[in-house]
Design a protein around this motif. Structure first.
Motif, short mmCIF file in Angstrom:
data_model
loop_
_atom_site.label_atom_id
_atom_site.label_comp_id
_atom_site.label_asym_id
_atom_site.label_seq_id
_atom_site.Cartn_x
_atom_site.Cartn_y
_atom_site.Cartn_z
N GLU A 25 -4.07 6.50 0.91
CA GLU A 25 -2.83 7.06 1.44
C GLU A 25 -2.16 7.99 0.43
O GLU A 25 -1.50 8.96 0.80
CB GLU A 25 -1.89 5.92 1.83
N LEU A 58 -12.96 1.39 2.18
CA LEU A 58 -12.65 -0.05 2.18
C LEU A 58 -13.91 -0.88 2.00
O LEU A 58 -13.91 -1.87 1.27
CB LEU A 58 -11.90 -0.44 3.46
N LEU A 68 -6.22 0.78 0.58
CA LEU A 68 -5.33 1.50 1.50
C LEU A 68 -4.38 2.41 0.72
O LEU A 68 -4.14 3.55 1.11
CB LEU A 68 -4.52 0.49 2.33
N ALA A 109 0.84 -1.21 0.00
CA ALA A 109 0.00 0.00 0.00
C ALA A 109 0.87 1.25 0.00
O ALA A 109 0.57 2.23 -0.70
CB ALA A 109 -0.93 0.00 1.21
N MET A 113 0.05 3.52 8.69
CA MET A 113 -0.51 2.54 7.75
C MET A 113 -0.49 1.14 8.36
O MET A 113 -1.46 0.38 8.24
CB MET A 113 0.30 2.57 6.46
N VAL A 130 -11.52 6.34 5.47
CA VAL A 130 -10.88 5.19 4.83
C VAL A 130 -11.70 3.92 5.04
O VAL A 130 -11.77 3.06 4.18
CB VAL A 130 -9.42 5.03 5.30
N THR A 156 -3.40 1.02 10.43
CA THR A 156 -4.66 1.15 9.68
C THR A 156 -5.04 -0.16 8.99
O THR A 156 -6.21 -0.39 8.70
CB THR A 156 -4.54 2.27 8.63
N THR A 157 -4.05 -1.03 8.72
CA THR A 157 -4.38 -2.30 8.06
C THR A 157 -5.41 -3.09 8.85
O THR A 157 -6.10 -3.92 8.29
CB THR A 157 -3.13 -3.19 7.90
#
Ligand SMILES: Nc1ncnc2c1ncn2[C@@H]1O[C@H](COP(=O)(O)OP(=O)(O)O)[C@@H](O)[C@H]1O
Ligand SMILES: [Mg+2]
Lengths: 261, 302
Positions: B158, B112, B154, B70, B215, B108, B218-219
């Protein structure tokens, strides 16, 4: 003026009524002058008179609005076809600039590269020369400007005078036919001015064609072949440096010289 | 009278305040650790049992892969968007602005969920002439996987943030640099690649390091797609049937911490690499060379 025109060599720079405006502000109001090959022309004038703009027009960092500007007989910034001017592709403009070296008041060395890398960068990236060959040339040039021992130094580790000498070497690495100097010593401490002027004098002695914007009247008198005084976007007075400095013909020239001398 | 050239040996300044505050804080930290170690709710035996569980380490790898892929998408697209934003082509500038407006303006998590539903919106992708014949057609459901939609979702989100970071970096480079490069005959692309971007890196890397770490965490939101093979979902999945949520959260937290620590080390070395030439301070190698040039041993003193 009895000589026929064609017997003279093509001027290295020929400006014919060059005009340049930024929006409503007209900065160059018809500059006409010639610089012969091998000649050193010193350009003087008060701040804001358009000296830097004129230099930047010569290597097409700025585009001329009216008039014609030729470098070595080739029109700068436009292609002329059947009496019409066509805008030049940025790639061609970049090619034109390769043969013109420029030295800036604030050096503008690349801070993330050593002195050697600064000099070898353009020959490799622009001319596609081999790295080893460019490095050898860079070493020679550093020796020529008296900085053989500073190859691995970064700009921030050099004095102003040393940085400016590296900048001159960087411009020379492209084997230019014309060198433009925009107040190369104005940002330097007084004791460092001499070392830069020495390098420039040596370059002039070797026959380089140079246009030098400067306030160093001593340099203009000794090295210059031609002195041009510019004010408010026009050439007020031009001639042999000694003559202009000793006996200026215009009131504006006299007023300016009385301030800088 | 002593010889003024003798190296100075001064008595170090005493700093009692520093020692007292340090002692207080260390005591507090110790008390907290003691409390945690003796509190049964943390269930340390379970923590130990699952810390190196093969399912957990595999899930950590998925998290890491998602983060890396990502971020690569985000950096490449971010540089592109930043350059578009700074170009003098109004169409490119507008498109870049539109992208940022959309991807920064929506959560986000929502994006998703949307990517998870993409197969029910677009069944087929057709490459060809609009309203004309097509050359290649492929089935989105066949080509796409939850993992793929996760890193695309993602990465695209980003990229909007990376674009702003890169733009600030590019603008931090002095105009004289572009000018000097142009005067040497470099094209715009050469100037960007060789002169502007390497200098912009000094400004770009610290916030990008933060973005990578953010990140990584955030996954855990890709459960929205749903993708459940990454660290957080996997830890929850193991914990739920055995009713041991807290120790497994601690296991996941430990893995996240280890991974961010590794990333911080990488960031340190990157920053050091791109700060070349930014200070007058010379490396010990340079100083040694200079001292040798002056033909006198460094230090001196008899
Ligand atoms: N890019 C630009 N945009 C607008 N005005 C400019 C620009 N460059 C120069 N000027 C203006 O042109 C005038 C001449 O500037 P310059 O050529 O730098 O003079 P000099 O070098 O003789 O001091 C100044 O009034 C300056 O403000
Ligand atoms: Mg100027």
């Amino acid at each position: 003026m009895t000589e026929p025109e064609q017997s003279r060599p093509t001027p290295m720079v020929s400006a014919q009524g060059v005009h340049k405006s930024f929006g409503a502000l007209e900065v160059l109001k018809g500059i006409t002058l010639d610089v012969a090959p091998g000649e050193v022309m010193c350009l003087v004038g008060p701040s804001g008179s358009g000296k830097s703009t004129f230099l930047r027009c010569i290597n097409h960092l700025e585009t001329v609005n009216a008039g014609r500007l030729y470098v070595d007989g080739v029109l700068v910034g436009y292609h002329e076809r059947r009496g019409k001017l066509h805008e030049m592709h940025p790639r061609d403009a970049a090619r034109q600039r390769r043969t013109i070296g420029m030295v800036f008041q604030r050096f503008n060395l690349f801070p993330h590269m050593t002195a050697l890398e600064n000099i070898a960068e353009a020959p490799v990236v622009v001319q596609g020369r081999r790295k080893a060959e460019a490095a050898t040339q860079a070493r020679d040039l550093l020796a020529r400007v008296g900085l053989a021992d500073k190859a691995q130094a970064y700009p921030a580790q050099l004095s102003g005078g040393q940085q400016q000498r590296v900048a001159i070497a960087r411009a020379l690495a492209m084997q230019p036919r014309l060198m433009l100097f925009d107040e190369p010593t104005s940002a330097l401490d007084p004791e460092l001015v001499g070392e830069v002027l020495d390098v420039m004098r040596q370059l002039a002695d070797e026959g380089m064609t140079m246009i030098v914007v400067t306030h160093e009247m001593g340099f203009a008198r000794e090295v210059g072949d031609q002195l041009v005084f510019m004010d408010a976007g026009v050439v007020v007075e031009a001639g042999p440096p000694r003559a202009v400095l000793a006996d200026p013909q215009h009131e504006r020239t006299r007023a300016f010289l009385s301030k800088v001398l | 009278m002593t010889d003024p050239s003798t190296p100075i040996k001064a008595v170090p300044l005493r700093r009692p305040g520093r020692w007292i505050s340090a002692a207080v804080l260390v005591t507090l930290l110790f008390l907290f650790a003691w409390g945690a170690a003796t509190n049964d709710a943390y269930d340390w035996p379970t923590y130990g049992k699952y810390l190196f569980d093969q399912r957990i380490s595999a899930a950590a790898l998925v998290t890491l892969e998602l983060t890396v892929i990502a971020m690569v998408i985000a950096v490449v697209l971010g540089v592109l968007l930043a350059v578009m934003r700074l170009s003098d082509n109004p169409v490119l500038r507008g498109l870049s602005w539109l992208y940022l407006w959309f991807f920064r303006g929506t959560p986000v998590y929502v994006q998703l969920v949307f990517w998870g539903l993409i197969t029910s919106i677009y069944q087929q992708v057709r490459i060809g002439i609009p309203w004309g014949p097509s050359f290649v057609t492929f089935d989105v459901r066949e080509v796409g996987s939850a993992f793929m939609f996760a890193f695309i979702g993602l990465g695209l989100n980003e990229a909007a943030y990376m674009a702003e970071i890169v733009r600030a970096g590019i603008r931090s480079v002095d105009e004289g640099q572009t000018e000097a490069a142009s005067a040497l005959g470099m094209t715009w692309l050469q100037t960007m690649r060789r002169i502007v971007l390497p200098q912009a890196m000094r400004v770009i890397i610290p916030p990008t390091g933060n973005e990578v770490i953010s990140m990584l965490k955030t996954t855990s939101l890709v459960v929205a797609i749903p993708l459940t093979t990454e660290l957080y979902s996997r830890a929850r999945a193991i914990a739920t049937p055995i009713f041991r949520v807290i120790p497994l959260l601690l296991v996941a937290a430990t893995w996240y911490l280890v991974m961010t620590s590794v990333l911080m080390v990488a960031q340190y070395y990157l920053e050091r690499h791109f700060s070349r030439g930014s200070s007058r301070t010379m490396s010990s190698r340079q100083l040694a060379a200079l001292a040798k040039a002056q033909e006198q041993p460094p230090g001196g003193g008899s």
